[in-house]
Scaffold this active site. Structure first.
Site, PDB file in Angstrom:
ATOM      1  N   GLN A  55       0.846  -1.202   0.000  1.00  0.00           N
ATOM      2  CA  GLN A  55       0.000   0.000   0.000  1.00  0.00           C
ATOM      3  C   GLN A  55       0.879   1.249   0.000  1.00  0.00           C
ATOM      4  OE1 GLN A  55      -2.620  -0.695   3.345  1.00  0.00           O
ATOM      5  NE2 GLN A  55      -4.360  -0.944   1.981  1.00  0.00           N
ATOM      6  N   HIS A  56       1.962   1.247   0.772  1.00  0.00           N
ATOM      7  CA  HIS A  56       2.847   2.415   0.842  1.00  0.00           C
ATOM      8  C   HIS A  56       3.515   2.637  -0.511  1.00  0.00           C
ATOM      9  CE1 HIS A  56       3.543   4.028   5.024  1.00  0.00           C
ATOM     10  NE2 HIS A  56       2.504   3.230   5.162  1.00  0.00           N
ATOM     11  N   ILE A  57       3.942   1.566  -1.169  1.00  0.00           N
ATOM     12  CA  ILE A  57       4.603   1.700  -2.476  1.00  0.00           C
ATOM     13  C   ILE A  57       3.590   2.239  -3.495  1.00  0.00           C
ATOM     14  CG2 ILE A  57       5.682   0.414  -4.354  1.00  0.00           C
ATOM     15  CD1 ILE A  57       6.706  -1.569  -2.210  1.00  0.00           C
ATOM     16  N   THR A  71       3.117   5.882  -3.055  1.00  0.00           N
ATOM     17  CA  THR A  71       4.253   6.741  -3.386  1.00  0.00           C
ATOM     18  C   THR A  71       4.203   7.143  -4.859  1.00  0.00           C
ATOM     19  OG1 THR A  71       5.501   5.418  -1.844  1.00  0.00           O
ATOM     20  CG2 THR A  71       6.742   6.957  -3.149  1.00  0.00           C
TER      21      THR A  71
END
EC number: 4.6.1.18
Length: 20
Positions: free
Chosen positions: A15-17, A20
């Protein structure tokens, strides 16, 4: 990677990638 095979840690990282 299948969504059903994602662990909490993996999903959190993916989810973070994506965000970004």
């Amino acid at each position: 990677v299948p969504p059903g095979g994602l662990t909490x840690a993996q999903x959190f990282t993916i989810q973070h990638i994506x965000m970004t």
